[in-house]
Write a protein that holds these residues in place. Sequence first.
Motif, PDB file in Angstrom:
ATOM      1  N   ASN A  34     -46.191  10.106   4.454  1.00 18.13           N
ATOM      2  CA  ASN A  34     -44.970   9.816   5.200  1.00 18.13           C
ATOM      3  C   ASN A  34     -44.571  10.992   6.091  1.00 18.13           C
ATOM      4  O   ASN A  34     -44.146  10.794   7.233  1.00 18.13           O
ATOM      5  CB  ASN A  34     -43.824   9.439   4.265  1.00 18.13           C
ATOM      6  N   LEU A  35     -44.705  12.212   5.582  1.00 13.26           N
ATOM      7  CA  LEU A  35     -44.367  13.375   6.402  1.00 13.26           C
ATOM      8  C   LEU A  35     -45.374  13.566   7.532  1.00 13.26           C
ATOM      9  O   LEU A  35     -44.995  13.910   8.658  1.00 13.26           O
ATOM     10  CB  LEU A  35     -44.265  14.629   5.535  1.00 13.26           C
ATOM     11  N   LEU A  36     -46.642  13.333   7.252  1.00 13.63           N
ATOM     12  CA  LEU A  36     -47.656  13.410   8.306  1.00 13.63           C
ATOM     13  C   LEU A  36     -47.360  12.381   9.405  1.00 13.63           C
ATOM     14  O   LEU A  36     -47.406  12.689  10.599  1.00 13.63           O
ATOM     15  CB  LEU A  36     -49.052  13.178   7.720  1.00 13.63           C
ATOM     16  N   GLY A  37     -47.032  11.172   8.989  1.00 15.07           N
ATOM     17  CA  GLY A  37     -46.694  10.134   9.958  1.00 15.07           C
ATOM     18  C   GLY A  37     -45.432  10.452  10.737  1.00 15.07           C
ATOM     19  O   GLY A  37     -45.337  10.151  11.933  1.00 15.07           O
ATOM     20  N   ALA A  38     -44.449  11.078  10.088  1.00 18.46           N
ATOM     21  CA  ALA A  38     -43.207  11.442  10.766  1.00 18.46           C
ATOM     22  C   ALA A  38     -43.469  12.426  11.897  1.00 18.46           C
ATOM     23  O   ALA A  38     -42.808  12.378  12.934  1.00 18.46           O
ATOM     24  CB  ALA A  38     -42.204  12.034   9.775  1.00 18.46           C
ATOM     25  N   LEU A  39     -44.443  13.296  11.730  1.00 20.27           N
ATOM     26  CA  LEU A  39     -44.805  14.249  12.780  1.00 20.27           C
ATOM     27  C   LEU A  39     -45.689  13.612  13.857  1.00 20.27           C
ATOM     28  O   LEU A  39     -45.459  13.785  15.055  1.00 20.27           O
ATOM     29  CB  LEU A  39     -45.529  15.449  12.174  1.00 20.27           C
ATOM     30  N   LEU A  40     -46.698  12.854  13.429  1.00 21.25           N
ATOM     31  CA  LEU A  40     -47.704  12.362  14.373  1.00 21.25           C
ATOM     32  C   LEU A  40     -47.282  11.121  15.156  1.00 21.25           C
ATOM     33  O   LEU A  40     -47.717  10.948  16.302  1.00 21.25           O
ATOM     34  CB  LEU A  40     -49.017  12.091  13.640  1.00 21.25           C
ATOM     35  N   LEU A  41     -46.458  10.243  14.578  1.00 21.74           N
ATOM     36  CA  LEU A  41     -46.055   9.043  15.314  1.00 21.74           C
ATOM     37  C   LEU A  41     -45.283   9.378  16.594  1.00 21.74           C
ATOM     38  O   LEU A  41     -45.588   8.809  17.649  1.00 21.74           O
ATOM     39  CB  LEU A  41     -45.260   8.085  14.428  1.00 21.74           C
ATOM     40  N   GLY A  69     -48.118   2.385  10.896  1.00 20.67           N
ATOM     41  CA  GLY A  69     -47.341   1.468  10.062  1.00 20.67           C
ATOM     42  C   GLY A  69     -47.929   1.284   8.676  1.00 20.67           C
ATOM     43  O   GLY A  69     -47.206   1.129   7.698  1.00 20.67           O
ATOM     44  N   SER A  70     -49.254   1.319   8.582  1.00 18.86           N
ATOM     45  CA  SER A  70     -49.872   1.151   7.261  1.00 18.86           C
ATOM     46  C   SER A  70     -50.099   2.486   6.558  1.00 18.86           C
ATOM     47  O   SER A  70     -50.156   2.533   5.327  1.00 18.86           O
ATOM     48  CB  SER A  70     -51.189   0.386   7.378  1.00 18.86           C
ATOM     49  N   LEU A  71     -50.209   3.564   7.317  1.00 12.38           N
ATOM     50  CA  LEU A  71     -50.357   4.884   6.702  1.00 12.38           C
ATOM     51  C   LEU A  71     -49.060   5.288   6.009  1.00 12.38           C
ATOM     52  O   LEU A  71     -49.073   5.723   4.863  1.00 12.38           O
ATOM     53  CB  LEU A  71     -50.725   5.927   7.759  1.00 12.38           C
ATOM     54  N   THR A  72     -47.971   5.139   6.710  1.00 13.64           N
ATOM     55  CA  THR A  72     -46.670   5.496   6.142  1.00 13.64           C
ATOM     56  C   THR A  72     -46.075   4.264   5.475  1.00 13.64           C
ATOM     57  O   THR A  72     -46.396   3.146   5.834  1.00 13.64           O
ATOM     58  CB  THR A  72     -45.719   5.998   7.238  1.00 13.64           C
ATOM     59  N   THR A  73     -45.202   4.492   4.513  1.00  9.05           N
ATOM     60  CA  THR A  73     -44.706   3.332   3.787  1.00  9.05           C
ATOM     61  C   THR A  73     -43.343   3.592   3.175  1.00  9.05           C
ATOM     62  O   THR A  73     -43.200   4.493   2.344  1.00  9.05           O
ATOM     63  CB  THR A  73     -45.703   2.902   2.697  1.00  9.05           C
ATOM     64  N   PHE A  74     -42.377   2.845   3.605  1.00 11.45           N
ATOM     65  CA  PHE A  74     -41.034   2.952   3.050  1.00 11.45           C
ATOM     66  C   PHE A  74     -40.968   2.278   1.687  1.00 11.45           C
ATOM     67  O   PHE A  74     -40.291   2.770   0.783  1.00 11.45           O
ATOM     68  CB  PHE A  74     -40.013   2.329   4.006  1.00 11.45           C
ATOM     69  N   SER A  75     -41.686   1.198   1.527  1.00  7.93           N
ATOM     70  CA  SER A  75     -41.630   0.481   0.249  1.00  7.93           C
ATOM     71  C   SER A  75     -42.207   1.318  -0.889  1.00  7.93           C
ATOM     72  O   SER A  75     -41.652   1.340  -1.992  1.00  7.93           O
ATOM     73  CB  SER A  75     -42.355  -0.863   0.355  1.00  7.93           C
ATOM     74  N   SER A  76     -43.301   2.027  -0.658  1.00  6.85           N
ATOM     75  CA  SER A  76     -43.854   2.892  -1.705  1.00  6.85           C
ATOM     76  C   SER A  76     -42.925   4.062  -1.995  1.00  6.85           C
ATOM     77  O   SER A  76     -42.787   4.490  -3.140  1.00  6.85           O
ATOM     78  CB  SER A  76     -45.228   3.428  -1.299  1.00  6.85           C
ATOM     79  N   PHE A  77     -42.284   4.573  -0.963  1.00  6.26           N
ATOM     80  CA  PHE A  77     -41.287   5.631  -1.137  1.00  6.26           C
ATOM     81  C   PHE A  77     -40.180   5.154  -2.075  1.00  6.26           C
ATOM     82  O   PHE A  77     -39.819   5.849  -3.037  1.00  6.26           O
ATOM     83  CB  PHE A  77     -40.729   6.029   0.232  1.00  6.26           C
ATOM     84  N   CYS A  78     -39.640   3.970  -1.820  1.00 11.80           N
ATOM     85  CA  CYS A  78     -38.570   3.420  -2.659  1.00 11.80           C
ATOM     86  C   CYS A  78     -39.059   3.182  -4.087  1.00 11.80           C
ATOM     87  O   CYS A  78     -38.359   3.498  -5.056  1.00 11.80           O
ATOM     88  CB  CYS A  78     -38.040   2.121  -2.067  1.00 11.80           C
ATOM     89  N   GLY A 104     -38.729  14.728   6.625  1.00  9.74           N
ATOM     90  CA  GLY A 104     -39.126  13.631   7.517  1.00  9.74           C
ATOM     91  C   GLY A 104     -38.395  13.674   8.841  1.00  9.74           C
ATOM     92  O   GLY A 104     -39.000  13.537   9.909  1.00  9.74           O
ATOM     93  N   ILE A 105     -37.101  13.891   8.789  1.00  8.42           N
ATOM     94  CA  ILE A 105     -36.311  13.974  10.027  1.00  8.42           C
ATOM     95  C   ILE A 105     -36.713  15.201  10.832  1.00  8.42           C
ATOM     96  O   ILE A 105     -36.883  15.126  12.054  1.00  8.42           O
ATOM     97  CB  ILE A 105     -34.811  13.966   9.702  1.00  8.42           C
ATOM     98  N   LEU A 106     -36.874  16.342  10.158  1.00  4.25           N
ATOM     99  CA  LEU A 106     -37.267  17.562  10.867  1.00  4.25           C
ATOM    100  C   LEU A 106     -38.653  17.434  11.501  1.00  4.25           C
ATOM    101  O   LEU A 106     -38.873  17.884  12.629  1.00  4.25           O
ATOM    102  CB  LEU A 106     -37.228  18.766   9.927  1.00  4.25           C
ATOM    103  N   LEU A 107     -39.588  16.815  10.795  1.00  7.12           N
ATOM    104  CA  LEU A 107     -40.933  16.644  11.352  1.00  7.12           C
ATOM    105  C   LEU A 107     -40.946  15.646  12.499  1.00  7.12           C
ATOM    106  O   LEU A 107     -41.666  15.834  13.479  1.00  7.12           O
ATOM    107  CB  LEU A 107     -41.922  16.253  10.262  1.00  7.12           C
ATOM    108  N   ALA A 108     -40.156  14.590  12.407  1.00  2.37           N
ATOM    109  CA  ALA A 108     -40.058  13.649  13.524  1.00  2.37           C
ATOM    110  C   ALA A 108     -39.465  14.355  14.741  1.00  2.37           C
ATOM    111  O   ALA A 108     -39.949  14.189  15.871  1.00  2.37           O
ATOM    112  CB  ALA A 108     -39.207  12.441  13.132  1.00  2.37           C
TER     113      ALA A 108
END
Length: 125
Positions: A34-41, A69-78, A104-108
């Motif tokens: 999720n953090l990787l995706g927050a930076l790269l997206l 969308g499939s790399l990062t996941t809000f449902s797994s986080f929850c 996540g916010i800082l990396l985005a």
Amino acid sequence: MTDLMIALCAFVGGGLRLGATQVLPSPWATLAVNLLGALLLPLWNDYWGPGLQSRRQWLHVGIGTGFFGSLTTFSSFCLDVIKLLAAGAWLTAEIYLLISMVAGILLAWAGITLAQHLNDQGGVH
């Protein structure tokens, strides 16, 4: 063509997420992807991808929506948070939540800022 590219990229992104769960224990694999995706997206959407927008929109959408969308996941986080709470790991759940949200916010923000900087420098897309 766009739908096919989204499906193919989702397969790759989901496979990488699954691979992360084989390397890192839960919930840290979810945190890492999720953090990787927050930076790269944001870099993809604001720097690498726009050059494809007019010529190959199917690739731009496929990677942005399918892969990230499939790399990062809000449902797994929850689910990870709920599992930690159910196991009585309250402090770990709080740390996990805090790191996920703040980092996540800082990396985005860093991804957006980096993309803007690269665009200002006239870098190659």
